[in-house]
Design a protein around this motif. Structure first.
Motif, PDB file in Angstrom:
ATOM      1  N   PRO A 198     -14.457  66.882  -4.471  1.00 22.23           N
ATOM      2  CA  PRO A 198     -15.456  67.947  -4.656  1.00 22.23           C
ATOM      3  C   PRO A 198     -14.855  69.336  -4.540  1.00 22.23           C
ATOM      4  O   PRO A 198     -14.018  69.603  -3.665  1.00 22.23           O
ATOM      5  CB  PRO A 198     -16.464  67.678  -3.532  1.00 22.23           C
ATOM      6  CG  PRO A 198     -16.300  66.232  -3.211  1.00 22.23           C
ATOM      7  CD  PRO A 198     -14.842  65.934  -3.410  1.00 22.23           C
ATOM      8  N   ASN A 206     -21.797  62.558 -14.875  1.00 21.97           N
ATOM      9  CA  ASN A 206     -22.512  63.435 -13.942  1.00 21.97           C
ATOM     10  C   ASN A 206     -21.539  64.159 -13.014  1.00 21.97           C
ATOM     11  O   ASN A 206     -21.708  65.350 -12.732  1.00 21.97           O
ATOM     12  CB  ASN A 206     -23.522  62.627 -13.123  1.00 21.97           C
ATOM     13  CG  ASN A 206     -24.674  62.110 -13.955  1.00 21.97           C
ATOM     14  OD1 ASN A 206     -24.975  62.654 -15.023  1.00 21.97           O
ATOM     15  ND2 ASN A 206     -25.316  61.051 -13.495  1.00 21.97           N
ATOM     16  N   THR A 207     -20.525  63.442 -12.555  1.00 16.71           N
ATOM     17  CA  THR A 207     -19.514  64.058 -11.685  1.00 16.71           C
ATOM     18  C   THR A 207     -18.718  65.111 -12.438  1.00 16.71           C
ATOM     19  O   THR A 207     -18.474  66.216 -11.920  1.00 16.71           O
ATOM     20  CB  THR A 207     -18.559  62.989 -11.136  1.00 16.71           C
ATOM     21  OG1 THR A 207     -19.297  62.067 -10.333  1.00 16.71           O
ATOM     22  CG2 THR A 207     -17.457  63.613 -10.290  1.00 16.71           C
ATOM     23  N   LYS A 260     -20.853  68.196 -12.904  1.00 20.84           N
ATOM     24  CA  LYS A 260     -21.041  68.907 -11.640  1.00 20.84           C
ATOM     25  C   LYS A 260     -19.810  69.723 -11.267  1.00 20.84           C
ATOM     26  O   LYS A 260     -19.922  70.877 -10.829  1.00 20.84           O
ATOM     27  CB  LYS A 260     -21.354  67.908 -10.533  1.00 20.84           C
ATOM     28  CG  LYS A 260     -21.513  68.547  -9.150  1.00 20.84           C
ATOM     29  CD  LYS A 260     -21.754  67.503  -8.080  1.00 20.84           C
ATOM     30  CE  LYS A 260     -21.833  68.158  -6.697  1.00 20.84           C
ATOM     31  NZ  LYS A 260     -22.016  67.136  -5.626  1.00 20.84           N
ATOM     32  N   GLU A 261     -18.643  69.154 -11.442  1.00 20.64           N
ATOM     33  CA  GLU A 261     -17.413  69.804 -10.990  1.00 20.64           C
ATOM     34  C   GLU A 261     -16.860  70.810 -11.999  1.00 20.64           C
ATOM     35  O   GLU A 261     -16.145  71.746 -11.613  1.00 20.64           O
ATOM     36  CB  GLU A 261     -16.341  68.740 -10.692  1.00 20.64           C
ATOM     37  CG  GLU A 261     -16.718  67.758  -9.606  1.00 20.64           C
ATOM     38  CD  GLU A 261     -16.968  68.417  -8.259  1.00 20.64           C
ATOM     39  OE1 GLU A 261     -16.346  69.458  -7.972  1.00 20.64           O
ATOM     40  OE2 GLU A 261     -17.795  67.892  -7.481  1.00 20.64           O
ATOM     41  N   SER A 298     -20.338  71.350 -19.697  1.00 17.20           N
ATOM     42  CA  SER A 298     -21.660  71.432 -19.060  1.00 17.20           C
ATOM     43  C   SER A 298     -22.609  70.330 -19.495  1.00 17.20           C
ATOM     44  O   SER A 298     -23.624  70.095 -18.819  1.00 17.20           O
ATOM     45  CB  SER A 298     -22.294  72.789 -19.354  1.00 17.20           C
ATOM     46  OG  SER A 298     -21.499  73.845 -18.836  1.00 17.20           O
TER      47      SER A 298
END
Length: 271
Positions: free
Chosen positions: A200, A234-235, A238-239, A265
């Motif tokens: 993350p 999704n990861t 997000k990152e 995005s």
């Protein structure tokens, strides 16, 4: 007074013959082809293509004729099986003991600038002579692998590597080293980042580049479990999303296939 005009003319002529250094801005598409065959390399239609330095003499003119830019790759911090390997060994800068980089190469004594910089400079001179628009110099973060070298050692090393590239009129990309990336941003022209979504907020470190109108080329690998669907997508979103990065997915870390550019995005493929 009679000398002013000739000197001005000579100076202007010399400046006109110096290639302006490339400054890649965010938004460019990219292909990462270090292990690719010639036929795969020739298929790439992305705006920026990274190839190994040994392929540059053949393929830089090819890509330039099609309006594409070329980044030429070599390692700065480890041995490699290149034509100049003997020169590295004779310089007595190869660290024989301890672990290597995981790819069959040994680390170099990055504190020995007097011996290492001329060798790296020679590779950069080759890159410039082939017409490479930029260099990607890998393995800058020895401190992540050997406790006898510090983060500061890697910072000093990476800084003078970047300065050497600029002295040879080449743009240079920062490869990985997230721990010191923000400190190094002022000295590098863009960034190349691998697998940052594995932890993350690591990808977000490189936003300092795009905030300063510098391209950030990010790659994730299918063989490490990344895909453009489900929780993996999704990861990735997000990152990486909303930060001005260029995002690609390559089938394998061996980089033998053309990558897939996608919207950071949304995950939508960019054809």
């Amino acid at each position: 007074m009679k000398f002013f005009l000739p000197i001005t003319i000579i100076t202007s002529t010399l400046l006109a013959n110096v290639k302006a250094r490339w400054h890649p801005a965010p938004g460019l598409t990219w292909d990462y082809l270090l292990g690719a065959s010639n036929s795969v390399i020739e298929k790439s239609n992305q705006q920026v293509v990274t190839i190994d330095l040994e392929k540059a003499q053949t393929y830089v003119p090819y890509f330039h004729s099609r309006g594409q830019k070329v980044i030429c790759y070599f390692s700065g911090g480890t041995t490699e099986y290149r034509s100049d390997r003997t020169a590295y060994e004779k310089a007595n800068i190869v660290l024989k003991s301890g672990s290597g980089d995981g790819w069959g190469n040994q680390w170099l004594d990055i504190r020995n600038k007097a011996k290492l910089q001329p060798l790296i400079r020679n590779r950069m001179k080759r890159a410039y002579s082939y017409g490479c628009d930029a260099v990607e110099v890998d393995c800058l973060g020895i401190y992540n692998y050997r406790s006898d070298y510090t983060e500061e050692d890697s910072y000093v090393f990476a800084k003078w590597v970047a300065q050497t590239a600029h002295e040879e009129n080449l743009s240079i990309g920062l490869k990985n080293v997230a721990g010191i990336a923000k400190r190094l941003e002022p000295y590098f022209d863009f960034a190349i980042v691998e697998s940052c979504a594995a932890s993350p907020n690591v990808c977000n470190i490189y936003k300092v580049f795009s905030d300063n109108n510098k391209a950030v080329f990010m790659v994730h690998y299918g063989n490490l479990g990344y895909k453009l669907s489900g929780s993996s997508l999704n990861t990735l979103i997000k990152e990486q999303g909303g930060r001005g990065f260029t995002c690609i997915l390559n089938e394998h870390q061996y980089l033998q296939k053309n990558g897939i550019n996608y919207n950071c995005s949304t995950g939508a493929v960019i054809s």
